[in-house]
Design a protein around this motif. Structure first.
Motif, short mmCIF file in Angstrom:
data_model
loop_
_atom_site.label_atom_id
_atom_site.label_comp_id
_atom_site.label_asym_id
_atom_site.label_seq_id
_atom_site.Cartn_x
_atom_site.Cartn_y
_atom_site.Cartn_z
N THR A 30 68.24 -11.79 -23.47
CA THR A 30 68.74 -11.97 -24.84
C THR A 30 69.98 -12.85 -24.86
O THR A 30 70.52 -13.15 -25.91
CB THR A 30 69.06 -10.62 -25.49
OG1 THR A 30 70.04 -9.95 -24.71
CG2 THR A 30 67.81 -9.76 -25.64
N ALA A 41 72.38 -16.12 -24.69
CA ALA A 41 72.29 -17.48 -25.21
C ALA A 41 72.46 -18.44 -24.03
O ALA A 41 73.56 -18.59 -23.50
CB ALA A 41 73.37 -17.73 -26.26
N SER A 65 71.38 -22.33 -22.28
CA SER A 65 70.85 -23.67 -22.50
C SER A 65 69.50 -23.77 -21.80
O SER A 65 69.11 -22.90 -21.02
CB SER A 65 71.81 -24.72 -21.94
OG SER A 65 71.80 -24.67 -20.51
N THR A 91 66.44 -15.72 -25.58
CA THR A 91 66.31 -15.60 -27.04
C THR A 91 67.56 -16.05 -27.77
O THR A 91 67.50 -16.32 -28.97
CB THR A 91 66.01 -14.15 -27.43
OG1 THR A 91 67.13 -13.32 -27.10
CG2 THR A 91 64.73 -13.65 -26.76
N GLY A 92 68.70 -16.09 -27.09
CA GLY A 92 69.93 -16.56 -27.70
C GLY A 92 70.62 -15.56 -28.61
O GLY A 92 71.55 -15.91 -29.33
N GLU A 93 70.20 -14.30 -28.56
CA GLU A 93 70.79 -13.28 -29.43
C GLU A 93 72.24 -12.96 -29.09
O GLU A 93 73.01 -12.60 -29.97
CB GLU A 93 69.97 -11.99 -29.36
CG GLU A 93 68.60 -12.11 -29.96
CD GLU A 93 67.79 -10.85 -29.75
OE1 GLU A 93 68.30 -9.75 -30.07
OE2 GLU A 93 66.67 -10.96 -29.25
N HIS A 94 72.59 -13.05 -27.82
CA HIS A 94 73.93 -12.64 -27.38
C HIS A 94 74.61 -13.76 -26.59
O HIS A 94 74.11 -14.14 -25.53
CB HIS A 94 73.85 -11.38 -26.52
CG HIS A 94 73.26 -10.22 -27.24
ND1 HIS A 94 71.94 -9.86 -27.12
CD2 HIS A 94 73.82 -9.36 -28.13
CE1 HIS A 94 71.71 -8.81 -27.88
NE2 HIS A 94 72.83 -8.49 -28.51
N PRO A 95 75.73 -14.24 -27.07
CA PRO A 95 76.46 -15.25 -26.28
C PRO A 95 77.01 -14.61 -25.01
O PRO A 95 77.30 -13.41 -24.98
CB PRO A 95 77.58 -15.70 -27.21
CG PRO A 95 77.70 -14.64 -28.23
CD PRO A 95 76.39 -13.92 -28.32
#
Length: 164
Positions: free
Chosen positions: A63, A65, A67, A103-107
């Protein structure tokens, strides 16, 4: 490759498991009985080797984030999980492939006392290491859940004590 420690019958990937996640290794007597079954199945004098042309394909997802390059790196490091749980792996006869997904939900958080780049690098390294661990565990779980194919025995058939 094989997912089982040749000398004990233990699942190779179980070493990466959480406490109590996997059953105990088979007893020496159970392992000896399993080896006898496999030897009889293979035929007299045949080596106890898995069949050739094996391929493992999977996805390791987070989850976090990441690249595109970082997700590719996650997939690359997750291959260490295959190496921990399948031997041999990545041979000329395999098509072993893992895909990395984020998924990029959490930095990724930065360390409070670290420059942002170093903090991100440390967190990225932790995500990558975790990817290798979860792949090894997933292989072990797959072996435990597998049902036999025609003419082959499943791990659960060979080692009844692993059933929960």
């Amino acid at each position: 490759g094989s997912t089982v420690e040749e000398d004990t019958g233990a699942l190779l990937g179980a070493r990466s498991g959480l406490p109590g996640e996997f059953p105990a290794a088979p007893t020496p007597a159970e392992h000896a009985a399993a080896r006898e079954v496999l030897a009889a199945q293979a035929g007299a004098g045949a080596p106890l080797r898995p069949p050739p042309l094996n391929t493992t394909i999977g996805v390791v997802a987070t989850t976090a984030a990441l690249s595109r390059v970082e997700a590719q790196r996650l997939a690359m490091t997750a291959h260490d999980g295959l190496a921990r749980s399948i031997r041999p792996v990545h041979t000329l006869f395999d098509g072993d492939t893992l895909f990395g997904v984020a998924t990029g939900e959490h930095p990724l958080p930065d360390g409070p006392d670290l420059p942002a780049v170093l903090g991100r690098a440390r967190m990225l390294a932790a995500v990558q290491a975790g990817g290798a661990d979860v792949v090894a565990r997933a292989v072990a779980h797959a072996v435990l859940a597998a049902t036999p194919a025609p003419g082959l025995r499943s791990y659960a058939e060979l080692y009844p004590s692993v059933q929960r």
